[in-house]
Write an enzyme that holds these catalytic residues in place. Structure first.
Site, PDB file in Angstrom:
ATOM      1  CB  CYS A  34     -55.257 -66.882  -0.789  1.00 18.83           C
ATOM      2  SG  CYS A  34     -54.380 -68.030   0.647  1.00 18.83           S
ATOM      3  CB  CYS A  89     -50.383 -69.447  -0.529  1.00 13.33           C
ATOM      4  SG  CYS A  89     -51.840 -69.729  -1.755  1.00 13.33           S
ATOM      5  CB  CYS A 124     -56.491 -71.602  -1.146  1.00 12.82           C
ATOM      6  SG  CYS A 124     -55.246 -71.360  -1.587  1.00 12.82           S
ATOM      7  CB  CYS A 158     -52.098 -72.411   1.202  1.00 14.14           C
ATOM      8  SG  CYS A 158     -53.033 -71.854   1.638  1.00 14.14           S
ATOM      9  CB  CYS A 187     -70.473 -65.777   1.473  1.00 12.70           C
ATOM     10  SG  CYS A 187     -70.316 -64.145   3.231  1.00 12.70           S
TER      11      CYS A 187
END
Length: 142
Positions: free
Chosen positions: A54, A57, A103, A106, A128
């Site tokens: 991510c 984070c 995510c 976060c 996607c």
């Protein structure tokens, strides 16, 4: 961004803190559920072996071994890493029903997941994901 029902993010920051850490384009996608234009993302066609994290984070989300060529204009994966690395929620923002991918750490917007499109993958799913939502950490393939 609306909260995920029944889930509390492990990383919590104010909008001002996110704006300080992310570029305007990253903030628009990750925190406001925007979408980057197709075929412009840095990871759309990459074949580099590694872990996709991510961008907000740093949580590990996908491995390159699950990335496949879907020819849709965004990086596609057939499966995230195990556990609660990603969270799915219903998205009705464009008038239809889609499944948004967030995510798990976060709760930043990553993209959407689709099923039953007929791709020859082990899960018949296509995560996607916006390139701008990810950061690739290469690993030694040898």
């Amino acid at each position: 961004m609306e909260p995920v029902v029944g889930a509390t993010p492990k990383v919590v920051k104010s909008d001002d803190e996110w704006r300080e850490e992310l570029s305007p384009a990253e903030y628009a996608v990750l925190r406001e559920a925007g979408t980057e234009r197709p075929w412009v993302g840095e990871y759309t066609d990459t074949k580099t072996v590694g872990v996709y994290e991510c961008r907000a984070c740093g949580a590990e989300l996908f491995r390159s071994e699950t990335k496949f060529d879907s020819h849709c204009g965004w990086p596609s994966f057939f499966s995230p890493l195990a556990g609660d690395r990603v969270i799915l929620r219903e998205d009705r923002s464009l008038g239809g029903v889609r499944t948004e991918v967030l995510c798990g750490t976060c709760h930043s917007h990553l993209g959407h997941v689709f099923e039953g499109e007929g791709y020859n993958t082990p899960t018949d799913q296509r995560y996607c994901i916006n390139s701008i939502s990810l950061r690739l950490t290469p690993t030694d393939a040898g």
